[in-house]
Write a protein that holds these residues in place. Structure first.
Motif, mmCIF file in Angstrom:
data_model
loop_
_atom_site.group_PDB
_atom_site.id
_atom_site.type_symbol
_atom_site.label_atom_id
_atom_site.label_comp_id
_atom_site.label_asym_id
_atom_site.label_seq_id
_atom_site.Cartn_x
_atom_site.Cartn_y
_atom_site.Cartn_z
ATOM 1 N N LYS A 196 4.415 5.718 -5.287
ATOM 2 C CA LYS A 196 4.473 5.748 -6.748
ATOM 3 C C LYS A 196 3.468 6.760 -7.300
ATOM 4 N N ARG A 197 2.247 6.739 -6.746
ATOM 5 C CA ARG A 197 1.204 7.664 -7.190
ATOM 6 C C ARG A 197 1.609 9.107 -6.916
ATOM 7 N N LYS B 91 2.567 1.750 -3.429
ATOM 8 C CA LYS B 91 1.629 2.286 -4.420
ATOM 9 C C LYS B 91 1.369 3.769 -4.177
ATOM 10 N N LYS B 92 1.243 4.132 -2.905
ATOM 11 C CA LYS B 92 0.990 5.528 -2.567
ATOM 12 C C LYS B 92 2.189 6.404 -2.964
ATOM 13 N N LYS C 10 0.831 -1.205 0.000
ATOM 14 C CA LYS C 10 0.000 0.000 0.000
ATOM 15 C C LYS C 10 0.866 1.257 0.000
#
Length: 83
Positions: free
Chosen positions: A74-75, A71-72, A68
């Motif tokens: 990367k975003r 992904k955060k 999680k």
């Protein structure tokens, strides 16, 4: 709240005291002490197996948290590059 190691030590001390000073111990009290020490008397549920299952579950939780967060990050990096 006590740390797990503190509970284990307290249960170990209590069990030691009971074994030395008392002639008998109630089943519920013995069961509580053994559970606190992560000792199971049920067939197929050795304390080692219970500990392994617990650790596997903790690893899965940690891996989910890492995914999680990755992904955060990367975003957020993608948003930063587009600005």
């Amino acid at each position: 709240m006590d740390k797990p190691a503190g509970k284990y030590t307290a249960a170990q001390e209590e069990l030691s005291r009971v074994m030395i000073k008392q002639k008998t111990i109630g089943v519920q009290k013995l069961s509580r002490l053994l559970n606190t020490m992560n000792i199971s008397l049920q067939p197929g549920k050795s304390s080692e197996n219970v500990e392994i299952a617990y650790l596997k579950n903790e690893i899965k939780k940690r891996n989910k948290t890492i995914m999680k967060m990755s992904k955060k990050i990367k975003r957020l990096n993608e948003e930063k590059m587009h600005q």
